[in-house]
Design an enzyme around this catalytic site. Structure first.
Site, PDB file in Angstrom:
ATOM      1  N   GLU A 287       0.860  -1.392  -0.033  1.00 33.59           N
ATOM      2  CA  GLU A 287      -0.047  -0.080  -0.151  1.00 33.59           C
ATOM      3  C   GLU A 287       0.712   1.105  -0.008  1.00 33.59           C
ATOM      4  O   GLU A 287       0.914   1.865   0.892  1.00 33.59           O
ATOM      5  CB  GLU A 287      -0.928   0.101   1.329  1.00 33.59           C
ATOM      6  CG  GLU A 287      -0.429  -0.524   2.503  1.00 33.59           C
ATOM      7  CD  GLU A 287      -1.266  -1.078   3.470  1.00 33.59           C
ATOM      8  OE1 GLU A 287      -2.267  -1.381   3.385  1.00 33.59           O
ATOM      9  OE2 GLU A 287      -1.057  -0.445   4.676  1.00 33.59           O
ATOM     10  N   PRO A 288       1.480   1.506  -0.760  1.00 26.07           N
ATOM     11  CA  PRO A 288       2.387   2.636  -1.370  1.00 26.07           C
ATOM     12  C   PRO A 288       1.547   3.904  -1.519  1.00 26.07           C
ATOM     13  O   PRO A 288       0.533   4.053  -2.069  1.00 26.07           O
ATOM     14  CB  PRO A 288       3.186   2.596  -2.535  1.00 26.07           C
ATOM     15  CG  PRO A 288       2.247   1.599  -3.218  1.00 26.07           C
ATOM     16  CD  PRO A 288       1.571   0.836  -2.401  1.00 26.07           C
ATOM     17  N   GLY A 289       2.065   4.990  -0.879  1.00 24.38           N
ATOM     18  CA  GLY A 289       1.451   6.429  -1.162  1.00 24.38           C
ATOM     19  C   GLY A 289       2.359   7.448  -1.641  1.00 24.38           C
ATOM     20  O   GLY A 289       2.281   7.614  -2.654  1.00 24.38           O
ATOM     21  N   CYS A 356       2.708  32.989  11.527  1.00 22.54           N
ATOM     22  CA  CYS A 356       3.496  33.504  12.652  1.00 22.54           C
ATOM     23  C   CYS A 356       3.760  32.582  13.587  1.00 22.54           C
ATOM     24  O   CYS A 356       3.551  32.122  14.606  1.00 22.54           O
ATOM     25  CB  CYS A 356       2.571  34.377  13.537  1.00 22.54           C
ATOM     26  SG  CYS A 356       1.607  35.777  12.460  1.00 22.54           S
ATOM     27  N   GLU A 357       5.012  31.889  12.923  1.00 24.30           N
ATOM     28  CA  GLU A 357       5.846  30.722  13.684  1.00 24.30           C
ATOM     29  C   GLU A 357       7.091  30.935  13.179  1.00 24.30           C
ATOM     30  O   GLU A 357       7.056  30.823  11.931  1.00 24.30           O
ATOM     31  CB  GLU A 357       5.212  29.301  13.305  1.00 24.30           C
ATOM     32  CG  GLU A 357       3.730  29.139  13.704  1.00 24.30           C
ATOM     33  CD  GLU A 357       3.471  28.711  15.312  1.00 24.30           C
ATOM     34  OE1 GLU A 357       4.687  28.279  15.851  1.00 24.30           O
ATOM     35  OE2 GLU A 357       2.296  28.836  15.618  1.00 24.30           O
ATOM     36  N   TYR A 385       1.598  13.966   0.951  1.00 24.95           N
ATOM     37  CA  TYR A 385       1.590  14.762   2.263  1.00 24.95           C
ATOM     38  C   TYR A 385       1.977  16.152   2.355  1.00 24.95           C
ATOM     39  O   TYR A 385       2.514  16.925   2.897  1.00 24.95           O
ATOM     40  CB  TYR A 385       2.806  13.707   3.134  1.00 24.95           C
ATOM     41  CG  TYR A 385       2.442  12.586   3.159  1.00 24.95           C
ATOM     42  CD1 TYR A 385       1.512  12.194   3.898  1.00 24.95           C
ATOM     43  CD2 TYR A 385       3.390  11.754   2.675  1.00 24.95           C
ATOM     44  CE1 TYR A 385       1.347  10.709   3.746  1.00 24.95           C
ATOM     45  CE2 TYR A 385       3.362  10.432   2.605  1.00 24.95           C
ATOM     46  CZ  TYR A 385       2.188   9.670   3.285  1.00 24.95           C
ATOM     47  OH  TYR A 385       1.961   8.486   3.642  1.00 24.95           O
TER      48      TYR A 385
END
Ligand code: LLP
Length: 432
Positions: A287-289, A356-357, A385
Protein backbone atom coordinates in the site's frame (compact mmCIF):
# COMPACT_ATOMS: atom_id res chain seq x y z
CA UNK A 1 17.13 21.09 -18.99
CA UNK A 2 18.86 24.18 -20.27
CA UNK A 3 22.52 25.05 -20.16
CA UNK A 4 24.53 24.56 -17.01
CA UNK A 5 22.72 25.00 -13.77
CA UNK A 6 23.35 24.71 -10.07
CA UNK A 7 19.80 23.53 -9.58
CA UNK A 8 19.32 19.92 -8.65
CA UNK A 9 16.45 18.64 -10.75
CA UNK A 10 14.18 15.76 -9.79
CA UNK A 11 15.06 12.29 -10.94
CA UNK A 12 11.85 12.03 -12.91
CA UNK A 13 11.73 14.05 -16.10
CA UNK A 14 8.15 15.31 -16.10
CA UNK A 15 9.36 18.45 -14.30
CA UNK A 16 11.95 20.24 -16.43
CA UNK A 17 13.01 23.56 -17.85
CA UNK A 18 11.61 24.18 -21.30
CA UNK A 19 12.77 27.42 -22.94
CA UNK A 20 13.97 28.55 -19.53
CA UNK A 21 10.65 28.01 -17.78
CA UNK A 22 9.91 25.16 -15.41
CA UNK A 23 7.19 22.93 -16.81
CA UNK A 24 5.24 19.90 -15.60
CA UNK A 25 4.18 17.43 -18.28
CA UNK A 26 5.06 20.13 -20.82
CA UNK A 27 2.87 22.81 -19.22
CA UNK A 28 4.77 25.95 -18.22
CA UNK A 29 4.12 26.52 -14.53
CA UNK A 30 3.98 30.30 -14.96
CA UNK A 31 1.12 29.80 -17.44
CA UNK A 32 -0.70 27.56 -14.96
CA UNK A 33 -0.34 30.21 -12.26
CA UNK A 34 -1.50 32.90 -14.67
CA UNK A 35 -4.75 30.92 -14.92
CA UNK A 36 -5.34 29.84 -11.33
CA UNK A 37 -3.26 32.25 -9.26
CA UNK A 38 -0.58 31.57 -6.67
CA UNK A 39 0.06 29.48 -4.69
CA UNK A 40 -1.17 26.31 -6.42
CA UNK A 41 -0.58 22.58 -6.18
CA UNK A 42 -0.12 20.97 -9.59
CA UNK A 43 -0.14 17.17 -10.03
CA UNK A 44 0.55 14.96 -13.02
CA UNK A 45 -2.00 12.15 -12.88
CA UNK A 46 -0.13 10.35 -15.64
CA UNK A 47 3.02 10.25 -13.51
CA UNK A 48 1.03 8.88 -10.57
CA UNK A 49 -0.50 6.20 -12.79
CA UNK A 50 2.94 5.27 -14.13
CA UNK A 51 4.31 4.92 -10.59
CA UNK A 52 1.37 2.70 -9.68
CA UNK A 53 1.97 0.52 -12.71
CA UNK A 54 5.67 0.31 -11.90
CA UNK A 55 4.92 -0.94 -8.37
CA UNK A 56 2.51 -3.51 -9.79
CA UNK A 57 5.03 -4.82 -12.27
CA UNK A 58 7.80 -4.94 -9.65
CA UNK A 59 5.68 -7.00 -7.24
CA UNK A 60 3.84 -9.13 -9.82
CA UNK A 61 6.34 -12.02 -9.48
CA UNK A 62 5.44 -12.17 -5.77
CA UNK A 63 1.74 -12.10 -6.59
CA UNK A 64 1.58 -8.67 -5.00
CA UNK A 65 -1.54 -6.52 -5.33
CA UNK A 66 -1.09 -2.78 -4.98
CA UNK A 67 -3.49 -0.59 -3.04
CA UNK A 68 -3.05 3.16 -3.09
CA UNK A 69 -2.56 4.73 0.34
CA UNK A 70 -5.09 7.55 0.29
CA UNK A 71 -3.47 9.55 3.09
CA UNK A 72 -0.66 10.63 0.75
CA UNK A 73 -2.99 12.56 -1.56
CA UNK A 74 -6.75 12.19 -1.28
CA UNK A 75 -7.74 14.57 -4.08
CA UNK A 76 -10.79 13.09 -5.82
CA UNK A 77 -9.27 13.35 -9.29
CA UNK A 78 -6.26 11.37 -8.03
CA UNK A 79 -8.52 8.73 -6.50
CA UNK A 80 -10.68 8.57 -9.63
CA UNK A 81 -7.57 7.92 -11.73
CA UNK A 82 -6.63 5.09 -9.37
CA UNK A 83 -10.16 3.67 -9.69
CA UNK A 84 -9.76 3.72 -13.47
CA UNK A 85 -6.60 1.66 -13.02
CA UNK A 86 -8.50 -0.88 -10.93
CA UNK A 87 -6.51 -0.06 -7.80
CA UNK A 88 -7.48 -0.99 -4.26
CA UNK A 89 -7.22 1.58 -1.48
CA UNK A 90 -5.75 1.86 2.01
CA UNK A 91 -7.78 4.31 4.11
CA UNK A 92 -7.28 5.51 7.62
CA UNK A 93 -10.47 7.36 8.48
CA UNK A 94 -14.17 7.52 7.73
CA UNK A 95 -13.45 10.64 5.70
CA UNK A 96 -10.93 8.87 3.47
CA UNK A 97 -13.33 5.96 3.02
CA UNK A 98 -16.09 8.40 2.05
CA UNK A 99 -13.80 9.90 -0.58
CA UNK A 100 -13.03 6.47 -2.04
CA UNK A 101 -16.72 5.58 -2.14
CA UNK A 102 -17.57 8.97 -3.69
CA UNK A 103 -15.43 8.23 -6.75
CA UNK A 104 -16.65 4.66 -7.13
CA UNK A 105 -13.70 2.87 -5.49
CA UNK A 106 -14.28 -0.82 -4.85
CA UNK A 107 -14.99 -1.28 -1.12
CA UNK A 108 -14.17 -4.98 -1.42
CA UNK A 109 -10.62 -3.94 -2.36
CA UNK A 110 -10.34 -1.25 0.27
CA UNK A 111 -8.76 -1.75 3.69
CA UNK A 112 -9.22 0.38 6.78
CA UNK A 113 -6.22 0.89 9.08
CA UNK A 114 -5.63 3.17 12.05
CA UNK A 115 -5.11 3.08 15.80
CA UNK A 116 -8.27 4.91 16.80
CA UNK A 117 -11.29 4.03 14.72
CA UNK A 118 -14.61 5.21 16.12
CA UNK A 119 -17.84 3.18 16.15
CA UNK A 120 -19.19 5.46 13.42
CA UNK A 121 -16.17 4.77 11.23
CA UNK A 122 -16.29 1.02 11.92
CA UNK A 123 -19.98 0.96 11.01
CA UNK A 124 -19.27 2.68 7.69
CA UNK A 125 -16.63 0.05 6.95
CA UNK A 126 -18.89 -2.85 7.97
CA UNK A 127 -21.81 -1.58 5.88
CA UNK A 128 -19.58 -1.47 2.81
CA UNK A 129 -17.75 -4.77 3.42
CA UNK A 130 -14.42 -3.03 3.85
CA UNK A 131 -11.66 -5.12 5.44
CA UNK A 132 -10.60 -3.70 8.81
CA UNK A 133 -7.02 -4.04 10.03
CA UNK A 134 -7.50 -4.22 13.78
CA UNK A 135 -4.98 -2.94 16.33
CA UNK A 136 -6.08 -4.28 19.75
CA UNK A 137 -8.39 -6.76 21.46
CA UNK A 138 -10.52 -3.77 22.53
CA UNK A 139 -10.96 -2.90 18.88
CA UNK A 140 -11.99 -6.50 18.13
CA UNK A 141 -14.67 -6.19 20.82
CA UNK A 142 -15.86 -2.88 19.37
CA UNK A 143 -15.91 -4.14 15.81
CA UNK A 144 -17.70 -7.34 16.82
CA UNK A 145 -20.34 -5.27 18.63
CA UNK A 146 -20.76 -2.85 15.70
CA UNK A 147 -21.05 -5.71 13.17
CA UNK A 148 -23.55 -7.57 15.39
CA UNK A 149 -25.72 -4.46 15.68
CA UNK A 150 -25.78 -4.24 11.90
CA UNK A 151 -26.45 -7.97 11.54
CA UNK A 152 -23.29 -8.44 9.49
CA UNK A 153 -19.84 -9.99 9.53
CA UNK A 154 -16.59 -8.24 8.66
CA UNK A 155 -13.22 -9.36 7.32
CA UNK A 156 -10.26 -8.50 9.52
CA UNK A 157 -6.51 -8.38 9.36
CA UNK A 158 -4.22 -8.01 12.36
CA UNK A 159 -1.92 -4.99 12.22
CA UNK A 160 1.28 -6.33 13.70
CA UNK A 161 3.97 -4.28 15.35
CA UNK A 162 7.04 -6.29 14.35
CA UNK A 163 9.40 -4.45 16.69
CA UNK A 164 11.55 -3.23 13.81
CA UNK A 165 13.16 0.21 13.80
CA UNK A 166 13.93 1.49 10.32
CA UNK A 167 16.42 4.26 9.70
CA UNK A 168 14.01 6.99 8.69
CA UNK A 169 13.02 10.21 10.47
CA UNK A 170 11.77 9.32 13.98
CA UNK A 171 8.20 10.54 13.38
CA UNK A 172 7.95 8.13 10.45
CA UNK A 173 9.10 5.03 12.33
CA UNK A 174 5.92 3.05 12.86
CA UNK A 175 7.18 -0.51 13.38
CA UNK A 176 9.36 -0.09 16.47
CA UNK A 177 8.32 -1.86 19.68
CA UNK A 178 7.42 1.44 21.38
CA UNK A 179 5.31 2.76 18.50
CA UNK A 180 1.56 3.06 19.02
CA UNK A 181 0.83 1.05 15.89
CA UNK A 182 -0.19 -2.59 15.73
CA UNK A 183 0.00 -5.40 18.26
CA UNK A 184 3.14 -7.39 19.12
CA UNK A 185 3.38 -10.87 17.60
CA UNK A 186 2.57 -12.53 20.95
CA UNK A 187 -0.68 -10.59 21.21
CA UNK A 188 -1.43 -11.38 17.57
CA UNK A 189 -1.20 -15.11 18.37
CA UNK A 190 -3.50 -14.57 21.36
CA UNK A 191 -6.01 -12.88 19.05
CA UNK A 192 -5.83 -15.89 16.73
CA UNK A 193 -6.55 -18.15 19.72
CA UNK A 194 -9.47 -15.94 20.78
CA UNK A 195 -10.91 -16.17 17.26
CA UNK A 196 -10.55 -19.94 17.31
CA UNK A 197 -12.31 -20.02 20.68
CA UNK A 198 -15.26 -18.20 19.10
CA UNK A 199 -14.73 -14.94 20.97
CA UNK A 200 -15.48 -12.64 18.01
CA UNK A 201 -18.13 -14.44 15.98
CA UNK A 202 -18.77 -11.46 13.67
CA UNK A 203 -15.13 -11.13 12.61
CA UNK A 204 -13.64 -13.23 9.82
CA UNK A 205 -9.84 -13.24 10.23
CA UNK A 206 -8.08 -13.11 6.87
CA UNK A 207 -4.46 -12.22 7.53
CA UNK A 208 -1.73 -9.93 8.77
CA UNK A 209 -0.68 -6.36 8.09
CA UNK A 210 2.24 -4.08 8.93
CA UNK A 211 3.76 -0.76 7.98
CA UNK A 212 7.24 -0.37 9.43
CA UNK A 213 7.71 3.24 8.39
CA UNK A 214 7.77 5.77 5.60
CA UNK A 215 10.59 6.93 3.36
CA UNK A 216 12.34 3.69 4.39
CA UNK A 217 15.96 4.05 3.23
CA UNK A 218 16.69 0.37 2.56
CA UNK A 219 14.68 -2.86 2.48
CA UNK A 220 16.15 -4.90 5.35
CA UNK A 221 13.67 -3.59 7.94
CA UNK A 222 10.76 -4.54 5.71
CA UNK A 223 12.24 -8.02 5.29
CA UNK A 224 12.61 -8.40 9.07
CA UNK A 225 9.05 -7.23 9.58
CA UNK A 226 7.83 -9.78 7.04
CA UNK A 227 9.58 -12.56 8.97
CA UNK A 228 7.55 -11.65 12.05
CA UNK A 229 4.34 -11.56 9.98
CA UNK A 230 5.12 -14.95 8.47
CA UNK A 231 5.45 -16.50 11.93
CA UNK A 232 2.00 -15.29 12.93
CA UNK A 233 0.49 -16.34 9.62
CA UNK A 234 1.95 -19.84 9.93
CA UNK A 235 0.72 -20.06 13.52
CA UNK A 236 -2.82 -19.25 12.38
CA UNK A 237 -2.76 -21.56 9.36
CA UNK A 238 -1.40 -24.47 11.39
CA UNK A 239 -4.29 -24.05 13.82
CA UNK A 240 -6.78 -24.38 11.01
CA UNK A 241 -7.41 -20.79 9.89
CA UNK A 242 -6.90 -21.72 6.24
CA UNK A 243 -8.43 -18.52 4.94
CA UNK A 244 -5.79 -16.59 6.87
CA UNK A 245 -3.59 -15.84 3.84
CA UNK A 246 -3.54 -12.09 3.42
CA UNK A 247 -0.04 -10.70 3.82
CA UNK A 248 -0.05 -6.90 3.67
CA UNK A 249 3.40 -5.35 3.91
CA UNK A 250 2.25 -1.71 3.98
CA UNK A 251 3.93 1.13 2.12
CA UNK A 252 7.05 3.12 2.86
CA UNK A 253 8.95 3.06 -0.44
CA UNK A 254 11.23 6.09 -0.53
CA UNK A 255 11.46 8.82 -3.13
CA UNK A 256 14.38 10.99 -4.16
CA UNK A 257 13.95 14.32 -2.40
CA UNK A 258 17.43 15.28 -3.53
CA UNK A 259 19.38 13.68 -0.69
CA UNK A 260 21.29 10.39 -0.77
CA UNK A 261 20.28 7.87 -3.43
CA UNK A 262 17.29 5.75 -2.43
CA UNK A 263 16.43 2.17 -3.43
CA UNK A 264 13.72 1.60 -5.99
CA UNK A 265 10.50 -0.34 -5.63
CA UNK A 266 12.21 -3.07 -7.69
CA UNK A 267 15.00 -3.22 -5.09
CA UNK A 268 12.39 -3.81 -2.37
CA UNK A 269 10.71 -6.54 -4.40
CA UNK A 270 14.07 -8.22 -5.03
CA UNK A 271 14.99 -8.08 -1.34
CA UNK A 272 11.69 -9.73 -0.42
CA UNK A 273 11.87 -12.46 -3.05
CA UNK A 274 13.96 -14.98 -1.04
CA UNK A 275 11.39 -14.79 1.78
CA UNK A 276 8.11 -14.44 -0.13
CA UNK A 277 8.82 -15.89 -3.58
CA UNK A 278 6.92 -19.02 -4.58
CA UNK A 279 4.69 -19.10 -1.50
CA UNK A 280 1.29 -20.06 -2.78
CA UNK A 281 -0.16 -19.93 0.74
CA UNK A 282 0.18 -16.12 0.78
CA UNK A 283 -1.77 -13.31 -0.87
CA UNK A 284 0.71 -10.43 -0.85
CA UNK A 285 -0.50 -6.82 -0.75
CA UNK A 286 1.30 -3.50 -0.58
CA UNK A 287 0.00 0.00 0.00
CA UNK A 288 2.35 2.72 -1.21
CA UNK A 289 1.41 6.38 -1.01
CA UNK A 290 4.42 8.65 -1.27
CA UNK A 291 6.10 6.75 -4.11
CA UNK A 292 2.90 7.05 -6.16
CA UNK A 293 1.95 10.67 -5.51
CA UNK A 294 5.08 12.45 -4.25
CA UNK A 295 7.23 13.01 -7.33
CA UNK A 296 4.16 13.73 -9.47
CA UNK A 297 3.34 17.03 -7.79
CA UNK A 298 4.74 20.50 -7.19
CA UNK A 299 3.61 23.46 -5.14
CA UNK A 300 4.10 26.72 -7.03
CA UNK A 301 4.35 29.90 -5.00
CA UNK A 302 5.18 33.56 -5.44
CA UNK A 303 7.81 35.73 -3.82
CA UNK A 304 6.03 38.47 -1.87
CA UNK A 305 8.97 40.31 -0.35
CA UNK A 306 12.70 40.33 0.13
CA UNK A 307 14.03 40.83 3.64
CA UNK A 308 17.45 42.17 4.33
CA UNK A 309 19.40 40.55 7.13
CA UNK A 310 23.13 40.87 7.81
CA UNK A 311 24.88 38.34 5.61
CA UNK A 312 21.61 36.69 4.62
CA UNK A 313 19.25 36.71 1.70
CA UNK A 314 15.68 36.04 2.74
CA UNK A 315 12.53 35.64 0.68
CA UNK A 316 8.97 35.70 2.00
CA UNK A 317 6.54 33.61 -0.03
CA UNK A 318 2.77 33.55 -0.37
CA UNK A 319 2.79 29.94 0.86
CA UNK A 320 3.95 28.53 4.17
CA UNK A 321 3.61 25.76 6.70
CA UNK A 322 -0.19 26.00 6.42
CA UNK A 323 0.09 24.63 2.87
CA UNK A 324 3.21 22.46 3.10
CA UNK A 325 4.01 21.58 6.70
CA UNK A 326 6.65 18.91 6.16
CA UNK A 327 9.74 21.15 6.52
CA UNK A 328 8.35 22.73 9.72
CA UNK A 329 7.09 19.44 11.14
CA UNK A 330 10.15 17.34 10.46
CA UNK A 331 12.66 20.18 10.85
CA UNK A 332 14.45 19.31 7.69
CA UNK A 333 14.98 20.87 4.31
CA UNK A 334 12.95 18.23 2.60
CA UNK A 335 11.76 19.85 -0.59
CA UNK A 336 13.99 21.25 -3.30
CA UNK A 337 12.94 24.75 -4.27
CA UNK A 338 13.45 25.71 -7.91
CA UNK A 339 12.93 29.06 -9.63
CA UNK A 340 10.14 28.83 -12.20
CA UNK A 341 12.17 31.03 -14.54
CA UNK A 342 15.66 29.63 -14.85
CA UNK A 343 18.57 31.82 -13.81
CA UNK A 344 22.01 31.55 -12.22
CA UNK A 345 22.13 30.95 -8.50
CA UNK A 346 22.76 34.04 -6.40
CA UNK A 347 23.79 31.95 -3.40
CA UNK A 348 22.08 30.46 -0.37
CA UNK A 349 18.72 31.99 0.41
CA UNK A 350 16.49 31.66 3.45
CA UNK A 351 12.94 30.91 2.29
CA UNK A 352 10.08 31.55 4.67
CA UNK A 353 6.30 31.65 4.69
CA UNK A 354 3.90 34.24 6.09
CA UNK A 355 2.66 32.31 9.14
CA UNK A 356 3.32 33.64 12.65
CA UNK A 357 5.67 30.82 13.67
CA UNK A 358 9.44 30.79 13.41
CA UNK A 359 9.27 27.21 12.19
CA UNK A 360 7.48 28.48 9.09
CA UNK A 361 10.79 28.23 7.27
CA UNK A 362 11.19 26.12 4.15
CA UNK A 363 14.94 26.34 3.80
CA UNK A 364 17.91 28.07 5.36
CA UNK A 365 20.02 27.69 2.24
CA UNK A 366 18.04 27.29 -0.98
CA UNK A 367 20.11 27.90 -4.09
CA UNK A 368 18.00 30.46 -5.92
CA UNK A 369 18.60 33.31 -8.35
CA UNK A 370 18.21 36.92 -7.26
CA UNK A 371 14.44 36.78 -7.13
CA UNK A 372 12.22 39.82 -6.72
CA UNK A 373 8.59 40.21 -5.65
CA UNK A 374 6.28 38.53 -8.16
CA UNK A 375 8.78 35.85 -9.20
CA UNK A 376 7.67 32.24 -8.87
CA UNK A 377 9.29 29.23 -7.23
CA UNK A 378 8.25 25.58 -7.18
CA UNK A 379 8.58 23.02 -4.40
CA UNK A 380 9.49 19.63 -5.82
CA UNK A 381 8.02 16.28 -4.78
CA UNK A 382 5.05 17.91 -3.08
CA UNK A 383 2.40 15.55 -4.46
CA UNK A 384 2.36 13.43 -1.30
CA UNK A 385 1.70 14.69 2.24
CA UNK A 386 1.33 18.25 0.94
CA UNK A 387 -2.25 19.41 0.56
CA UNK A 388 -3.54 16.56 2.75
CA UNK A 389 -1.65 18.04 5.70
CA UNK A 390 -2.62 21.66 5.00
CA UNK A 391 -4.39 23.67 7.70
CA UNK A 392 -6.26 26.93 8.04
CA UNK A 393 -3.94 28.32 10.70
CA UNK A 394 -4.08 32.11 10.83
CA UNK A 395 -7.37 31.73 8.91
CA UNK A 396 -5.50 31.24 5.69
CA UNK A 397 -7.07 29.73 2.61
CA UNK A 398 -5.85 26.55 1.01
CA UNK A 399 -4.47 26.66 -2.53
CA UNK A 400 -6.22 25.17 -5.55
CA UNK A 401 -5.25 21.72 -6.78
CA UNK A 402 -4.63 21.49 -10.51
CA UNK A 403 -4.42 18.09 -12.15
CA UNK A 404 -2.76 17.39 -15.47
CA UNK A 405 -3.79 14.47 -17.66
CA UNK A 406 -2.61 13.93 -21.23
CA UNK A 407 -0.97 17.35 -21.10
CA UNK A 408 -4.25 19.09 -20.24
CA UNK A 409 -4.64 20.93 -16.93
CA UNK A 410 -7.86 21.34 -15.00
CA UNK A 411 -8.71 22.65 -11.57
CA UNK A 412 -9.75 19.75 -9.41
CA UNK A 413 -10.25 21.77 -6.24
CA UNK A 414 -10.60 25.55 -6.48
CA UNK A 415 -8.94 28.00 -4.14
CA UNK A 416 -10.99 28.50 -1.01
CA UNK A 417 -12.83 31.74 -0.27
CA UNK A 418 -12.08 33.44 3.01
CA UNK A 419 -15.78 33.42 3.85
CA UNK A 420 -15.97 29.64 3.37
CA UNK A 421 -13.49 29.25 6.21
CA UNK A 422 -16.07 30.41 8.74
CA UNK A 423 -19.34 29.93 6.87
CA UNK A 424 -20.56 27.14 9.17
CA UNK A 425 -19.70 28.92 12.44
CA UNK A 426 -22.47 30.31 14.62
CA UNK A 427 -21.57 33.65 16.11
CA UNK A 428 -24.85 34.93 17.53
CA UNK A 429 -27.83 33.40 19.29
CA UNK A 430 -29.89 34.03 16.20
CA UNK A 431 -32.92 35.35 18.15
CA UNK A 432 -35.92 35.35 15.85
N1 LLP B 1 0.08 2.05 5.01
C1 LLP B 1 0.00 2.48 6.28
C2 LLP B 1 -0.68 1.64 7.28
C3 LLP B 1 0.54 3.71 6.64
O1 LLP B 1 0.49 4.13 7.91
C4 LLP B 1 1.17 4.51 5.65
C5 LLP B 1 1.74 5.82 5.99
C6 LLP B 1 1.20 4.02 4.32
C7 LLP B 1 0.66 2.78 4.04
C8 LLP B 1 1.82 4.80 3.20
O2 LLP B 1 3.17 5.01 3.38
P1 LLP B 1 4.08 5.67 2.24
O3 LLP B 1 4.18 4.68 1.10
O4 LLP B 1 3.43 6.93 1.81
O5 LLP B 1 5.38 5.90 2.92
N2 LLP B 1 3.34 12.65 7.01
C9 LLP B 1 4.53 11.91 6.67
C10 LLP B 1 4.22 10.51 6.23
C11 LLP B 1 3.45 9.69 7.24
C12 LLP B 1 3.00 8.35 6.67
C13 LLP B 1 2.19 7.59 7.62
N3 LLP B 1 1.75 6.31 7.16
C14 LLP B 1 5.32 12.71 5.64
O6 LLP B 1 4.94 13.84 5.34
O7 LLP B 1 6.35 12.26 5.15
Amino acid sequence: MEGTSTFHLPSTDHVRYTNGVLSLDGLALDDVVAEVGSPAYVYSLDVMAAAMERARVAFAPLGGEVSYSVKANSNLAVLARMVRMGAGFDVVSGGELSRVLAVGGDPARTTFAGVGKTDEELALAVRHDVLVNIESSDECEALNRVAAALGRTVRCGIRINPGVTVDTLAPMQTGSAKAKFGVPATEARALVDAWLAGRYPRLTPVGVHMHVGSQVPEPSGVVRGCEVLLDVLEYAQQRGLEEFRRFDIGGGFPIDYGGPAVPTVEDFAAALTPLLGGRSELDVYLEPGRSIAGPAGVLVAKVLYRKHRPGQRMLVLDTGMHHLIRPALYRTDVHRILPVVHGPSAGPTVVVGPVCESTDTFSEHAELPDLVPGDLVAFMDAGAYGMVMASHYNTNRNPPEVVVENGVARVSRPREEWSSLYASEVWSQGVS
